[in-house]
Design a protein around this motif. Structure first.
Motif, mmCIF file in Angstrom:
data_model
loop_
_atom_site.group_PDB
_atom_site.id
_atom_site.type_symbol
_atom_site.label_atom_id
_atom_site.label_comp_id
_atom_site.label_asym_id
_atom_site.label_seq_id
_atom_site.Cartn_x
_atom_site.Cartn_y
_atom_site.Cartn_z
ATOM 1 N N VAL A 51 0.700 -1.091 0.058
ATOM 2 C CA VAL A 51 -0.022 -0.146 0.028
ATOM 3 C C VAL A 51 0.834 1.112 -0.053
ATOM 4 N N PRO A 52 1.369 1.332 -1.087
ATOM 5 C CA PRO A 52 2.517 2.696 -1.359
ATOM 6 C C PRO A 52 2.066 4.020 -0.886
ATOM 7 N N GLU A 53 0.629 4.314 -1.157
ATOM 8 C CA GLU A 53 0.039 5.767 -0.800
ATOM 9 C C GLU A 53 -0.017 5.767 0.671
ATOM 10 N N ASP A 54 0.258 4.970 1.424
ATOM 11 C CA ASP A 54 0.001 5.096 2.982
ATOM 12 C C ASP A 54 1.339 5.255 3.595
ATOM 13 N N VAL A 55 2.590 5.312 2.710
ATOM 14 C CA VAL A 55 3.924 5.529 3.257
ATOM 15 C C VAL A 55 4.082 7.059 3.390
ATOM 16 N N SER A 56 4.570 7.397 4.624
ATOM 17 C CA SER A 56 4.844 8.710 4.584
ATOM 18 C C SER A 56 6.321 8.749 5.643
ATOM 19 N N VAL A 57 6.947 9.769 5.330
ATOM 20 C CA VAL A 57 8.587 9.543 5.989
ATOM 21 C C VAL A 57 8.826 11.213 6.642
ATOM 22 N N ILE B 102 10.984 8.826 10.947
ATOM 23 C CA ILE B 102 10.032 8.007 11.320
ATOM 24 C C ILE B 102 9.293 7.675 9.796
ATOM 25 N N ILE B 103 9.129 6.378 9.839
ATOM 26 C CA ILE B 103 8.478 5.963 8.675
ATOM 27 C C ILE B 103 7.357 5.448 9.208
ATOM 28 N N SER B 104 6.040 6.081 8.370
ATOM 29 C CA SER B 104 4.868 5.552 8.725
ATOM 30 C C SER B 104 4.306 4.523 7.628
ATOM 31 N N VAL B 105 3.706 3.668 8.019
ATOM 32 C CA VAL B 105 3.042 2.568 7.034
ATOM 33 C C VAL B 105 1.986 1.977 7.463
ATOM 34 N N ASN B 106 1.229 1.283 6.524
ATOM 35 C CA ASN B 106 -0.049 0.674 6.516
ATOM 36 C C ASN B 106 0.392 -0.573 7.622
ATOM 37 N N SER B 107 -0.528 -0.971 8.360
ATOM 38 C CA SER B 107 -0.361 -2.050 9.295
ATOM 39 C C SER B 107 0.054 -3.532 8.593
ATOM 40 N N VAL B 108 -0.285 -3.731 7.632
ATOM 41 C CA VAL B 108 -0.131 -4.958 6.792
ATOM 42 C C VAL B 108 1.192 -4.825 6.180
ATOM 43 N N ASP B 109 1.946 -3.516 6.145
ATOM 44 C CA ASP B 109 3.164 -3.623 5.341
ATOM 45 C C ASP B 109 4.265 -3.442 6.500
ATOM 46 N N ILE B 110 4.140 -3.456 7.848
ATOM 47 C CA ILE B 110 5.230 -3.174 8.590
ATOM 48 C C ILE B 110 6.318 -4.413 8.442
ATOM 49 N N GLY B 111 5.694 -5.606 8.393
ATOM 50 C CA GLY B 111 6.681 -6.977 8.237
ATOM 51 C C GLY B 111 7.353 -6.705 7.130
#
Length: 79
Positions: A16-22, A35-44
């Protein structure tokens, strides 16, 4: 420069690349936190198996220390 690179790199890895913010927060003159913010499904995916992906980003950030004299800490959080 490092922020843009990390953001582009993270967007290539996640589903979900649109949910990435740095963001970068300066702690003092010689230390900053990225700080890298990502969707919960992508943290792994961003951390990677045995931490390999996030360690690659940390290594790259440490390389930037030689250029700008700032130490970086990278943190991954769920958006």
């Amino acid at each position: 420069m490092i922020i843009k690179f990390i953001e582009n790199y993270a967007r290539l890895i996640v589903s979900v690349p649109e949910d990435v913010s740095v963001t970068k927060e300066l702690i003092d003159d010689n230390f900053a936190e990225i700080i890298i913010s990502v969707n919960s499904v992508d943290i792994g995916k961003l951390i990677g198996k045995n931490g390999n992906m996030i360690n690659a980003l940390k290594t790259m950030a440490n390389g930037c220390k030689a250029k700008d004299g700032v130490s970086y800490k990278i943190q991954v959080v769920v958006k």
